[in-house]
Write an enzyme that holds these catalytic residues in place. Structure first.
Site, mmCIF file in Angstrom:
data_model
loop_
_atom_site.group_PDB
_atom_site.id
_atom_site.type_symbol
_atom_site.label_atom_id
_atom_site.label_comp_id
_atom_site.label_asym_id
_atom_site.label_seq_id
_atom_site.Cartn_x
_atom_site.Cartn_y
_atom_site.Cartn_z
ATOM 1 N N CYS A 84 9.882 -29.197 41.672
ATOM 2 C CA CYS A 84 9.158 -30.297 42.541
ATOM 3 C C CYS A 84 9.874 -31.625 41.796
ATOM 4 C CB CYS A 84 7.727 -30.283 41.929
ATOM 5 S SG CYS A 84 6.857 -31.682 42.723
ATOM 6 N N CYS A 227 7.467 -35.759 49.049
ATOM 7 C CA CYS A 227 8.078 -34.618 48.700
ATOM 8 C C CYS A 227 9.462 -34.821 47.999
ATOM 9 C CB CYS A 227 7.990 -33.421 49.628
ATOM 10 S SG CYS A 227 8.970 -32.129 49.096
#
Length: 289
Positions: A84, A227
């Site tokens: 991530c 993101c």
């Protein structure tokens, strides 16, 4: 008596996380417990969980001996993810503020992930992570999404986790998407994929820096304000489409803010780097169901 769990809430351009310290690896959170913590009505709320654990406390095959700290990232539904990009910057911000690590200007802090060990440095936007090598997959994937009208081709980009990037012609088309419903990919990747919809800036390049705007549907989460790996994938896709004259520096606008992307040469081939802010919001304790 339910177990009491200390936590910190943090975010990177609105991509938010519940940070759980577990240096000795004593916690074994179930998918349901992760989902309960990330629930925005009945829990703390977040796009995922960042478990802060020492690599030495992890089993062989998961541990990263070249990094003291391991980022155990879980999506909001409890599923495990490889990496991530926003999360790792928030993870490092937590380590620094908690006194668990230091990061001076010019230093590199290695962090273990399921995609191997990644290095984080300081940058003008906050923190920058070297996501490593990337892979473009030109096998056509058709993408259907509510509000899209017709299926459009997407480009596969792997930056340690899988993405499919779709180009749109205008901000109006981007704004018309309803990403409360998961886009459908054909063929469907076995492990799923994050899906990014991008609009190139006009002009595409200003002062040697490319610009795009993006929205994203994250697997295991839904639409998020940002993101990190998706930002990197989107910039790489537009750079690929633009051809050999495309720049190696990009700014990407997402609903939660702006992030930077760089492509740099390395001994094993080009690497993609992601930079942006990382903010800790509050800390507390929660009863673990």
């Amino acid at each position: 008596m339910p177990q009491t769990l200390p936590f910190t809430k943090g975010h990177g351009t609105g991509n938010d996380f519940v940070i759980v310290p577990d240096p000795d690896g004593a916690l074994d959170l179930t998918n349901d417990q992760v989902a309960a913590l990330c629930d925005r009505r009945f829990g703390i709320g977040g796009d995922g969980i960042l478990r802060v654990v020492r690599s030495a406390a992890l089993p062989e095959g998961v541990a990263t001996p070249d990094a003291e700290w391991f980022m155990d990232y879980r999506n909001a539904d409890g599923s495990k993810a490889e990496m991530c990009g926003n999360g790792i910057r928030v993870f490092v911000r937590y380590l620094i503020d908690a006194g668990l690590a230091s990061l001076a200007e010019g230093e590199r802090l290695p962090i273990g992930t399921r995609n191997g060990t990644l290095a984080v440095t300081r940058s003008e936007l906050g923190l920058e992570v070297d996501l490593g090598r990337f892979r473009i997959d030109e096998t056509e994937t058709l993408v259907r999404a509510r509000g899209l009208g017709v299926a459009l081709p997407g480009l596969g980009v792997d930056v340690g986790n899988p993405h499919v990037v779709v180009a749109l012609p205008s901000d109006e088309r981007l704004d018309a998407l309803d990403l409360t419903v998961q886009p459908v990919l054909d063929p469907a990747p076995a492990a799923g994929a994050n899906v990014e919809f991008v609009v190139p800036a006009d002009p595409l390049v200003t002062a040697g820096v490319g610009g795009i705007r993006m929205r994203v549907f994250e697997r295991g989460v839904g639409e998020t304000l940002s993101c990190g790996t998706g930002v990197a994938a989107a910039a790489l896709a537009v750079r690929h489409w633009a051809g050999r004259a495309a720049p190696d520096r990009w700014t990407v606008d997402v609903p939660g803010g702006t992030l930077g992307v760089r492509v740099v040469p390395d001994v094993d081939g080009p690497h993609v780097l992601l930079s942006g802010p990382a903010t800790l919001v509050f800390s507390g304790e929660v009863a673990l169901a």
